[in-house]
Each structure stands twice: as structure tokens, then as C-alpha cells.
Design a protein around this motif. Structure first.
Motif: not given
Length: 506
Positions: A92, A113, A109, A85
Motif C-alpha cells: 500500500c 481504502t 495506492l 488499506s
């Protein structure tokens, strides 16, 4: 978060990135080679005089080595989430602790990513090896995955899942599962080779998780040639493995956890030992350290397999390879074992980047590099904009020699304390690691409330084994005050992800 919301956020995360690839004939491939529980102190290029690590040493000689690499979370799940992340674990995942199940939850999250951003640029994305993240890999941007489906860590008899995401689907709910016949890291290495070979004619991102030297180690846990590779009197011990009377620290329960793959799970609730659990006569920390060193060389051989696969397919020079680890290994230091402490042995990790077409060989001790910096550095090295939601920073200016160090030459770390087992640091801690010092603050059981803002302060130039805690004293009080305020400012300004079971599933 709905599918439409997620797709929109992913597109926004990649806005403006396509232009970076437009004028290149072939973007570089990207490989994150993430080891498990590997600290740098037993690696040749980091100064160990005995352990043989020729492949990692070559990677460092041809690439850029950061003398001080650290994990931002010295435990598996949050550390691995930060790598993917570019964010701290609190942001995250909403937690700095390990998860108890693998790939089962759907909440995640909200921002894109690293694999999602690269996929939007046309990269094939694959994960091979240990996962231990609470979200299914296909929900984080991978098209192919081969990983263990259970938490108990072992290298033989491992049940692995292999699956490919169908075009247009965010996730998969099925996949082939099979118990590996033989040494699991060798099976993962073969999957790595297949992925590289099948994608050699297009840009790809491979998250290759080489597990070792995570426990279990020793007889029955690794191929025989690594078990007796180093003798108990051959490998040096660190200066902080002795008590006040000069005796080696020992903990028979932990020694058995290291050498018997299921011991932790059988006995952590107080169950008695089973027949055959007794340690060998005379077994002590020297034997355990020798086993660990054998596992390090096994790890190095697997890194060599990766580099050979890239070379065999003619793409080694146009592939960015970063070698790091999710965290280090305590191994009796300060009388502690395993990980998830603020001690150097738990937070220090190797940090090597190699890309012959992007930056030349080099090394530095002036810049602390951490796992949260991996994603921003890789995006920048690919000529792409760093996503604004990423909290790490690109290290490329340092690796290209444009700057000796960044303005933020330090890194932040949060350690929860492994499984509630108390040692010298019974509380969760957050810390700041600079090139020369470490400052640590105790937090409460919620991992968020400051309990003691003057818990740890070490000048690591004169005290590399952290034997002299200067916290609260007059020595270097101005340095301590500056580090403390920087750490508290970060704590106040870095948000926690709110995780709720009521969030809609993707």
C-alpha cells in the motif's frame, strides 16, 4: 493515475457492497480507535497488576479480546497505512519505513481504502488525531480531518489543521491551522465529540487516533496528574530489561528523547546537549517505565471519553469500535528503545473489538489478529463484502464463535530498524508470529533481499521474553522449517508498490 481512473477503481472496489445495506434500517457506525506506541503488557485486561485502565478493560469485557494482537509494521506510517488499506505496507505504500512529511505527497495506492468503501455506502467519514501518513487524508476518503501538520511529536504547543472536503473534490489544499492552547489530546477529544454528535443520525466512520503513550512523557509533557501517578518502585519490569550481569539497561540519549520533546531533533546529528538537558539525579529505567504507565492511564481516560460520547448520543450499541495501536514500545527491553524491531514489545498491540449488536463477549489466544485484518473485519461486520484487493482477513467468524481460529492463524511483520540505529538486530527483518512461535528472517539494506533466512526462532510458550534463540539449532527443527517456508512464500508472492515521482498527481 488520473481522476477518472481513480473514480473507476473506487467504484469497482465497492461493487456489490450496496446490497449489504439495503435491508438494514441503520447500518452500524464504525470507529477505529488507534492508540500510539501502546503495547498490551501495561493494560489491565492483558494482565498488568498495577496500571489502571478501567475503560479499555470494560471495552474488552463487553467485546472480543485477542490475546495476541500484532502490528504488521512496528513503526507509525506503514502501520497506519495498513489499517486504512487492509494491505501490507510494501503493497500500500511501497515502503516499510516512516515518512518524513505529513500529508504532502499525492501518489497513493490505486485501490479503494476502508473510508472510501464506506463513503460509497453513504457513511460520513472523519479523521481526528495523529495522522503521520504521507498522503493527504482527503485523498484517502475522508470528508473531515483534524490532525497535526508537523512531524515532531509533542502534546503541548501543537499546530493542528482542521478542514472539510467540499462535495465533488478529491482533496483540499487549505484548511484552518492553529496552535492548540493546552493539551492537544483534549482538543482532539472535543473534535471527536463534535463529529459523533453531528453525525449521530447517519452512519459514520471515524478514524480516531489517540496519540498516547508515545513519547514525550514525564514532567512538562502530560497533565501533572499522570506524571506522578505511579512510583518508580510500584510498576514491575519485564524480565528482559537486564544485562548479563543483572544491571538495568540504560541509554541516557534515549532517556532524554523520551522526556524532552525536541531532544531527538536537536541532537540526532551530533549536536551537544543544551542547558537543562541533564537527567534528574538517579533517573533510570524504573522512572521511565513509571512515566510510560502514567501515559497509558491518560490514554485509557481518552478511550473513556470516546465511549461516553457514543453513549451520550444513544449509539454505543450500534457502533463497532476496534481498539488497537500502530505498534508497541521497546522501553529498554533487550537494551533497545522506541520501536521498529521484531521483538514482542515492539510488535504486540492490544486488539479489542466491541459491537453488542454484532457479536458477544469473548476472547482467544488461538488466533493472531493484526492491523491488516482491521479493514476486512470491519467490512464483514457491516455486512459488506471484503474488497478483493485487501490482503488481511476477516476475524468475524472467530468473534462470532463460528470458528476457533482461521486457517491462517498467524500474521506477518516487517521491521526496518528505527532510524538506522543498530542494536541486537542491526538489519531489517521480516517475521511470522503464530499463536505459539515467532520466526524471523534478516533482509538487506534494500529491505527486500534475504540476507539470513535463519535469524530468529523462538518458542514463546516457554520463552516469552525471547531470551533463547533457537534459530539454526536442532530443537523443533520441523516447526522452524515450516514457518520459514511459509514466510518465504509470503515474501515471494506479496508485491511491492512501485512509487515514482513521475506518477501523475491526483
Amino acid at each position: 493515475m488520473t481522476r477518472r481512473d481513480f473514480a473507476s477503481r473506487t467504484a469497482l472496489g465497492a461493487t456489490g457492497l450496496a446490497a449489504g445495506c439495503a435491508d438494514r434500517a441503520r447500518p452500524p457506525n464504525v470507529v477505529v480507535c488507534l492508540t500510539d506506541q501502546l503495547r498490551p503488557f501495561e493494560i489491565g485486561c492483558y494482565g498488568h497488576p498495577v496500571v489502571r485502565t478501567p475503560n479499555i478493560d470494560r471495552l474488552a469485557a463487553e467485546g472480543f479480546r485477542f490475546e495476541v494482537g500484532v502490528t504488521n509494521s512496528p513503526v507509525c506510517s506503514p502501520a497506519r497505512a495498513s489499517v486504512l488499506s487492509g494491505q501490507y505496507a510494501r503493497t500500500c505504500t511501497g515502503s516499510i519505513r516512516n515518512v518524513g512529511s505529513v500529508g504532502t505527497q499525492r501518489t497513493r495506492l490505486p485501490e479503494a481504502t476502508l473510508p472510501e468503501i464506506l463513503a460509497a455506502e453513504g457513511y460520513a467519514t472523519g479523521h481526528v488525531g495523529k495522522w503521520h501518513v504521507h498522503v493527504d487524508p482527503f485523498l484517502l476518503g475522508f470528508d473531515y480531518a483534524y490532525y497535526p501538520v508537523e512531524i515532531p511529536h509533542r502534546y503541548y504547543g501543537r499546530n493542528m489543521r482542521e478542514a472539510v472536503r467540499e462535495p465533488g473534490r478529491l482533496s483540499v489544499d487549505t484548511g484552518d491551522q492553529a496552535v492548540v492552547d493546552g493539551f492537544m489530546p483534549h482538543a482532539a477529544s472535543e473534535r471527536m465529540r463534535r463529529f459523533v454528535r453531528s453525525n449521530r443520525d447517519r452512519p459514520f466512520f471515524l478514524n480516531y487516533s489517540v496519540s498516547l503513550p508515545h513519547m514525550p512523557i514525564g514532567p512538562g509533557n502530560l497533565p501533572d496528574k499522570y506524571v506522578d501517578m505511579y512510583g518508580r518502585n510500584e510498576v514491575p519490569l519485564r524480565d528482559n530489561v537486564y544485562d548479563s550481569e543483572g544491571r538495568l539497561f540504560r541509554d541516557d540519549w534515549w532517556f532524554k528523547v523520551y522526556t524532552k520533546w525536541d531532544y531527538f531533533w536537536r541532537t540526532r546529528g551530533g549536536a551537544p546537549d543544551a542547558p537543562g538537558d541533564a537527567l534528574p539525579e538517579g533517573f533510570d529505567l524504573r522512572d521511565l517505565t513509571a512515566y510510560y504507565c502514567g501515559a497509558v492511564t491518560c490514554t485509557d481516560d481518552l478511550v473513556g471519553d470516546l465511549m461516553a460520547a457514543l453513549e451520550e448520543n444513544g449509539i454505543a450499541d450500534n457502533t463497532i469500535v476496534v481498539l488497537s495501536s500502530d505498534h508497541g514500545e521497546l522501553l529498554g527491553n533487550h537494551g533497545t528503545y522506541n520501536k521498529d524491531r521484531l521483538y514482542e514489545e515492539a510488535i504486540r498491540v492490544p486488539m479489542v473489538y466491541r459491537h453488542p449488536e454484532g457479536f458477544g463477549p469473548g476472547e482467544t489466544a488461538a488466533q493472531v489478529a493484526s492491523n491488516v485484518d482491521i479493514a476486512p473485519t470491519l467490512l464483514d461486520s457491516c455486512g459488506l463484502s471484503v474488497a478483493p484487493h485487501m490482503q488481511g482477513q476477516s476475524l468475524l467468524p472467530v468473534m462470532q464463535g463460528r470458528r476457533p481460529a482461521l486457517d491462517r492463524d498467524f500474521s506477518f511483520v516487517e521491521a526496518a530498524g528505527y532510524q538506522g540505529i543498530s542494536y541486537a538486530m542491526p538489519y531489517s527483518m521480516m517475521g511470522l508470529r503464530s499463536p505459539s512461535h515467532k520466526y524471523g528472517i534478516e533482509v538487506g539494506e534494500d529491505d527486500r533481499t534475504v540476507r539470513n533466512e535463519r535469524a530468529v526462532f523462538h518458542d514463546l510458550r516457554t520463552d516469552p521474553y525471547e531470551l533463547d534463540n533457537l534459530a539454526g539449532g536442532a530443537a523443533q527443527a520441523d516447526v522452524a522449517a515450516s514457518l520459514r517456508e511459509t514466510l518465504l512464500d509470503w515474501h515471494r508472492s506479496t508485491p511491492w508498490l512501485h512509487v515514482s515521482d513521475e506518477l501523475p498527481h491526483l
